[in-house]
Design a protein around this motif. Structure first.
Motif, PDB file in Angstrom:
ATOM      1  N   HIS A 263      11.035   8.916  -3.285  1.00  0.00           N
ATOM      2  CA  HIS A 263      10.287   7.666  -3.405  1.00  0.00           C
ATOM      3  C   HIS A 263       8.793   7.959  -3.518  1.00  0.00           C
ATOM      4  CE1 HIS A 263      13.875   5.380  -2.281  1.00  0.00           C
ATOM      5  NE2 HIS A 263      14.047   6.227  -1.287  1.00  0.00           N
ATOM      6  N   GLN A 264       8.147   7.271  -4.412  1.00  0.00           N
ATOM      7  CA  GLN A 264       6.692   7.297  -4.554  1.00  0.00           C
ATOM      8  C   GLN A 264       6.211   5.855  -4.556  1.00  0.00           C
ATOM      9  OE1 GLN A 264       5.265   9.602  -7.850  1.00  0.00           O
ATOM     10  NE2 GLN A 264       6.503  11.395  -7.344  1.00  0.00           N
ATOM     11  N   VAL A 265       5.511   5.458  -3.507  1.00  0.00           N
ATOM     12  CA  VAL A 265       5.162   4.063  -3.295  1.00  0.00           C
ATOM     13  C   VAL A 265       3.651   3.903  -3.250  1.00  0.00           C
ATOM     14  CG1 VAL A 265       5.472   2.054  -1.813  1.00  0.00           C
ATOM     15  CG2 VAL A 265       7.273   3.775  -1.945  1.00  0.00           C
ATOM     16  N   SER A 266       3.127   2.999  -4.048  1.00  0.00           N
ATOM     17  CA  SER A 266       1.710   2.664  -4.004  1.00  0.00           C
ATOM     18  C   SER A 266       1.526   1.535  -2.988  1.00  0.00           C
ATOM     19  CB  SER A 266       1.213   2.227  -5.378  1.00  0.00           C
ATOM     20  OG  SER A 266      -0.148   1.847  -5.328  1.00  0.00           O
ATOM     21  N   ILE A 267       0.647   1.773  -1.992  1.00  0.00           N
ATOM     22  CA  ILE A 267       0.474   0.834  -0.881  1.00  0.00           C
ATOM     23  C   ILE A 267      -0.975   0.366  -0.849  1.00  0.00           C
ATOM     24  CG2 ILE A 267       0.641   0.553   1.623  1.00  0.00           C
ATOM     25  CD1 ILE A 267       2.675   2.804   1.662  1.00  0.00           C
ATOM     26  N   PRO A 268      -1.218  -0.956  -0.821  1.00  0.00           N
ATOM     27  CA  PRO A 268      -2.600  -1.443  -0.694  1.00  0.00           C
ATOM     28  C   PRO A 268      -3.180  -1.044   0.659  1.00  0.00           C
ATOM     29  CG  PRO A 268      -1.032  -3.254  -0.490  1.00  0.00           C
ATOM     30  CD  PRO A 268      -0.239  -2.055  -0.902  1.00  0.00           C
ATOM     31  N   LEU A 273      -3.676  -0.924   6.646  1.00  0.00           N
ATOM     32  CA  LEU A 273      -4.474  -0.495   7.797  1.00  0.00           C
ATOM     33  C   LEU A 273      -4.559  -1.602   8.841  1.00  0.00           C
ATOM     34  CD1 LEU A 273      -6.289   1.558   9.200  1.00  0.00           C
ATOM     35  CD2 LEU A 273      -8.194   0.764   7.778  1.00  0.00           C
ATOM     36  N   GLN A 274      -4.687  -2.838   8.385  1.00  0.00           N
ATOM     37  CA  GLN A 274      -4.726  -3.966   9.311  1.00  0.00           C
ATOM     38  C   GLN A 274      -3.408  -4.068  10.080  1.00  0.00           C
ATOM     39  OE1 GLN A 274      -5.143  -7.796   7.434  1.00  0.00           O
ATOM     40  NE2 GLN A 274      -5.934  -8.771   9.281  1.00  0.00           N
ATOM     41  N   GLY A 275      -2.289  -3.837   9.380  1.00  0.00           N
ATOM     42  CA  GLY A 275      -0.991  -3.858  10.031  1.00  0.00           C
ATOM     43  C   GLY A 275      -0.845  -2.752  11.060  1.00  0.00           C
ATOM     44  N   LEU A 276      -1.369  -1.576  10.744  1.00  0.00           N
ATOM     45  CA  LEU A 276      -1.329  -0.467  11.703  1.00  0.00           C
ATOM     46  C   LEU A 276      -2.125  -0.797  12.962  1.00  0.00           C
ATOM     47  CD1 LEU A 276      -1.811   2.614   9.328  1.00  0.00           C
ATOM     48  CD2 LEU A 276       0.271   2.031  10.585  1.00  0.00           C
ATOM     49  N   ARG A 277      -3.283  -1.400  12.786  1.00  0.00           N
ATOM     50  CA  ARG A 277      -4.113  -1.750  13.937  1.00  0.00           C
ATOM     51  C   ARG A 277      -3.438  -2.796  14.808  1.00  0.00           C
ATOM     52  NH1 ARG A 277      -9.634  -1.851  10.314  1.00  0.00           N
ATOM     53  NH2 ARG A 277     -10.194   0.358  10.590  1.00  0.00           N
ATOM     54  N   GLY A 311       4.641  -6.297  17.440  1.00  0.00           N
ATOM     55  CA  GLY A 311       3.686  -6.708  16.422  1.00  0.00           C
ATOM     56  C   GLY A 311       4.202  -6.332  15.052  1.00  0.00           C
ATOM     57  N   LYS A 312       4.083  -7.255  14.090  1.00  0.00           N
ATOM     58  CA  LYS A 312       4.578  -7.014  12.742  1.00  0.00           C
ATOM     59  C   LYS A 312       3.518  -7.422  11.723  1.00  0.00           C
ATOM     60  CE  LYS A 312       9.518  -7.904  13.599  1.00  0.00           C
ATOM     61  NZ  LYS A 312      10.672  -8.745  13.192  1.00  0.00           N
ATOM     62  N   ALA A 313       3.471  -6.693  10.646  1.00  0.00           N
ATOM     63  CA  ALA A 313       2.636  -7.053   9.505  1.00  0.00           C
ATOM     64  C   ALA A 313       3.267  -6.443   8.269  1.00  0.00           C
ATOM     65  CB  ALA A 313       1.210  -6.553   9.676  1.00  0.00           C
ATOM     66  N   GLU A 314       2.965  -6.989   7.111  1.00  0.00           N
ATOM     67  CA  GLU A 314       3.553  -6.429   5.900  1.00  0.00           C
ATOM     68  C   GLU A 314       2.565  -6.449   4.755  1.00  0.00           C
ATOM     69  OE1 GLU A 314       6.119  -9.865   3.769  1.00  0.00           O
ATOM     70  OE2 GLU A 314       6.957  -9.174   5.692  1.00  0.00           O
ATOM     71  N   ALA A 315       2.842  -5.609   3.778  1.00  0.00           N
ATOM     72  CA  ALA A 315       2.009  -5.512   2.578  1.00  0.00           C
ATOM     73  C   ALA A 315       2.922  -5.448   1.367  1.00  0.00           C
ATOM     74  CB  ALA A 315       1.116  -4.278   2.643  1.00  0.00           C
ATOM     75  N   LEU A 333      -1.590   7.781  10.947  1.00  0.00           N
ATOM     76  CA  LEU A 333      -1.702   7.003   9.706  1.00  0.00           C
ATOM     77  C   LEU A 333      -3.040   6.268   9.639  1.00  0.00           C
ATOM     78  CD1 LEU A 333       1.893   5.502   9.377  1.00  0.00           C
ATOM     79  CD2 LEU A 333       0.928   7.469   8.172  1.00  0.00           C
ATOM     80  N   MET A 334      -3.544   5.802  10.778  1.00  0.00           N
ATOM     81  CA  MET A 334      -4.841   5.121  10.774  1.00  0.00           C
ATOM     82  C   MET A 334      -5.970   6.091  10.456  1.00  0.00           C
ATOM     83  SD  MET A 334      -4.861   2.171  13.731  1.00  0.00           S
ATOM     84  CE  MET A 334      -4.317   3.226  15.076  1.00  0.00           C
TER      85      MET A 334
END
Length: 375
Positions: A263-268, A273-277, A311-315, A333-334
């Protein structure tokens, strides 16, 4: 010894000694700075902890040349608390006396004959690196230096210089790893020659920190030279930093860099980063584990703490195939996503048990590897 020097220039020079001076040492040499005034109007300030040595030259009005040594921390604090203006420095045995306006500070002195000096570097062959490029390379790699003293090879950054494949310059590479993640940056120095290639050395963590401090001046370039296989020297803005190399063999880091992935995924970058925080604020330092759930059209960042909640977030992403969940250390990752500049980055992976490769699509010379955590 008697001289007069601009207070702001003296303070700037002394500030560069503060991270090197060892305040807790039982060796008096390591808590002192060496002060040398010469008749040609130069004041040289030198400090060392035997692993790192810094020496800086600033202009001064020298009435009487001389040399002495005194406590570097106390000297810095005195100059910092002087008002702006000119500082007069006079050696009146057994005191080093500083006057600035109506203020005065006296310091006991240390036998300067016992103080180490920079030696044999005047004729050292060096090559030039853009200060901005070197600063960026350190920013992209410094965070993954290991703190595990049981693995000394990982307690620093690998500096490697080689001739470019097209023979038109040099390739400079900096690599750091703590065994759980790896950072690598390579830059081509076009039109630059260096007769000692290939050359490499491990610059320990304190040396990297002090190198970054010296990159705040006005010069555009830094001169770099390898002193045999024992030290690496950096010159800029009238100062010279010499760092002892770690006496160890760096691991074969190429083995952990994936050469292929499913898999090669382009991530905004920003929403990820906001989701990681958000997720790491829930998990805290207890586990630092976050789960990345890759499914069609999205990546979900999930952090869970049995005592606090979730806590959850998605992109949004372009992803096809079966859903994949991989666990990572959120801080790792951050660290990576915080130093990347592009709006999106590429993450490559195969399965939940294999390492992930993070690349900056706009810069092929930068890559990161992160090992997974058990979910």
């Amino acid at each position: 010894m008697e001289l007069t020097v601009d207070r702001s220039v003296l303070l700037e020079s002394l500030a560069k000694t503060q991270g090197i001076i060892d305040r807790r040492t039982t060796s008096q040499v390591l808590s002192n700075v060496l002060i040398e005034a010469t008749s040609d109007g130069q004041l040289t300030i030198t400090c060392t902890d035997y692993d790192v040595m810094w020496s800086g030259v600033i202009p001064a009005e020298v009435s009487h040349a001389g040399t002495t040594a005194t406590n570097g921390k106390q000297l810095y604090e005195a100059v910092r608390n002087f008002v702006d203006g000119r500082v007069t420095i006079v050696l009146e045995d057994p005191w080093l006396r500083l006057r600035c306006g109506a203020s005065q500070a006296d310091f006991s002195v240390f036998p300067h004959e016992e103080f180490p000096r920079l030696q044999g570097e005047d004729d050292l062959e060096t090559f030039k690196v853009s200060k901005a490029a070197l600063r960026e390379m350190l920013e992209l790699t410094q965070f993954s230096i290991s703190n595990d003293e049981a693995r000394p090879a990982l307690n620093g950054a690998l500096f490697r210089v080689q001739k470019a494949s097209d023979a038109t310059g040099l390739n400079l590479t900096i690599v750091t790893t703590d065994g759980h993640r790896l950072s690598k940056v390579e830059r081509q120095l076009e039109g630059i020659a260096y007769g000692q290639t290939p050359a490499e050395g491990i610059i320990h963590k304190k040396g990297v920190q002090e190198l970054r401090r010296t990159l705040d001046g006005t010069d555009d370039m830094v001169d770099v030279g390898f002193v045999g296989n024992k030290e690496v020297l950096f010159r800029n803005d009238g100062g010279t930093l010499k760092v002892r190399q770690v006496d160890a063999k760096y691991p074969n880091y190429e083995k952990v860099i994936p050469t292929g992935s499913d898999h090669q995924v382009s991530i905004p970058r920003a929403p990820f980063l906001q989701g990681l925080r958000l997720s790491s604020s829930i998990t805290g330092n207890k586990t630092s584990l976050v789960k990345l759930n890759f499914s069609e059209g999205r990546v979900q960042v999930v952090g869970t703490n049995p005592d606090l909640g979730e806590g959850k977030a998605e992109a949004p992403i372009e992803f096809q195939g079966d859903e994949v969940t991989i666990g990572f250390n959120s801080r790792y990752l951050m660290d990576i996503t915080s130093v990347l500049k592009d709006d999106a980055f590429v993450m490559e992976f195969s399965d939940p048990g294999s390492q992930a490769l993070v690349r900056n699509p706009g810069d092929s010379g930068v890559l990161f590897v992160v090992m997974p955590m058990r979910v």
